[in-house]
Design an enzyme around this catalytic site. Structure first.
Site, PDB file in Angstrom:
ATOM      1  N   ASP A  35       3.616  -9.851  -4.339  1.00 40.73           N
ATOM      2  CA  ASP A  35       3.641  -8.833  -4.903  1.00 40.73           C
ATOM      3  C   ASP A  35       3.804 -10.382  -6.402  1.00 40.73           C
ATOM      4  OD1 ASP A  35       4.150  -7.916  -7.004  1.00 40.73           O
ATOM      5  OD2 ASP A  35       6.356  -6.698  -6.131  1.00 40.73           O
ATOM      6  N   ASN A  83      -2.096   2.174  -4.365  1.00 37.02           N
ATOM      7  CA  ASN A  83      -3.063   1.133  -5.536  1.00 37.02           C
ATOM      8  C   ASN A  83      -4.153   1.608  -6.113  1.00 37.02           C
ATOM      9  OD1 ASN A  83      -1.951  -1.554  -3.565  1.00 37.02           O
ATOM     10  ND2 ASN A  83      -0.850  -0.884  -5.262  1.00 37.02           N
TER      11      ASN A  83
END
Ligand code: FPP
Length: 258
Positions: A35, A83
């Site tokens: 991330d 996503n």
């Protein structure tokens, strides 16, 4: 070779030395939520995709180092089932990354004896992405070292629902009795069944300061140790990995015992 524990700013300190010679102290299965690519780019006034590109270089560095340290499975969360909600241009870029990655890195993977595998709903990937992944799996299938396991279009709840449906089908067909459903039977239907004895995660790392699991390997993380670092994924380097493993080596895993 002397390796030192390093602090968050990457300065070596001599307080904890990583035990590279104690194989049982190296986590077998490390899973990483990579991330912070977007924030890394933003800090440098670059477009978000520049962060993903640099993130790909980090994948190369961390793969090599993990393999050299003796990690058995490295699972990387490259794209989640959630996503797809990102802007089309970003999704397209993320779908091109595996193509670029394998185009440039398969020779190194072969040299390192690393075997590529994938978990996720790969049928829904664009054809070029799917083909690149399939080719990399084929090119590295005889490698016997670390498994580099990409989670691509992966979501843990969907994985478990699919497993449940498979088991229900087996019961319906009279191939399985309800009382015979147990953890082993369930795990055989999970995407991680291909990891064999290493399907449980030992160490879950998330970069960028976020402290959540984001639908990643919910079953497989049941007894894993967690490590959260503020370092953004593009800045997570070999020293940061060693620091994380140094921390793992100070943990006492009890698996529900005492
Ligand atoms: C999360 O950061 C990252 C992703 C959703 C993509 C991860 C992909 C890579 C690191 C490259 C993968 C490489 C290969 C070879 C497939 P974010 O975009 O959510 O960052 P932010 O939270 O700072 O916005």
């Amino acid at each position: 070779m002397k390796h030192f524990f390093r602090n968050e700013k990457n300065k070596p300190t001599d307080t904890t030395e990583i035990l590279f010679n104690a194989a049982e102290k190296i986590p077998h299965h490390i899973a990483i939520i990579m991330d912070g690519n977007g924030r890394w780019a933003q800090k440098k006034f670059l477009p978000r995709i520049a962060g993903h590109k640099e993130g790909m270089n980090t994948v190369k560095k961390i793969t090599k180092r993990a393999s050299q340290i003796g990690v058995k499975v490295l699972t990387l969360y490259a794209f989640s089932t959630e996503n797809w909600k990102r802007p089309d241009t970003e999704v397209s870029f993320l779908m091109q990354l595996p193509v670029d990655f394998f185009d440039t890195f398969v020779p190194d993977l072969i040299k390192e004896n690393v075997k590529v595998q994938v978990i996720g709903f790969t049928d829904q990937l664009p054809l070029h992405t799917k083909k690149a992944v399939e080719q990399a799996i084929e090119d590295t299938k005889n490698n016997t070292g670390m498994i580099l396991n990409f989670a691509l279009n992966y979501g843990s709840r969907s994985e478990m629902l699919e497993a449940t449906k498979q088991i229900a089908e087996q019961v319906k067909a009279g191939e399985l009795a309800v009382e015979d459903i147990n953890e082993v039977v369930f795990e055989q239907q999970l995407m991680t069944t291909t990891l064999g004895e290493y399907q449980d995660v030992d160490y879950m790392i998330r970069t960028s300061g976020e402290e959540r699991i984001s639908n990643f390997l919910l079953w497989q993380n049941a007894y894993s140790e967690f490590y959260f670092t503020k370092v953004l994924w593009p800045d997570f380097d070999e020293a940061a990995l060693e620091q994380a493993i140094g921390v793992y080596q100070t943990r006492h895993r009890r698996f529900g015992g005492i």
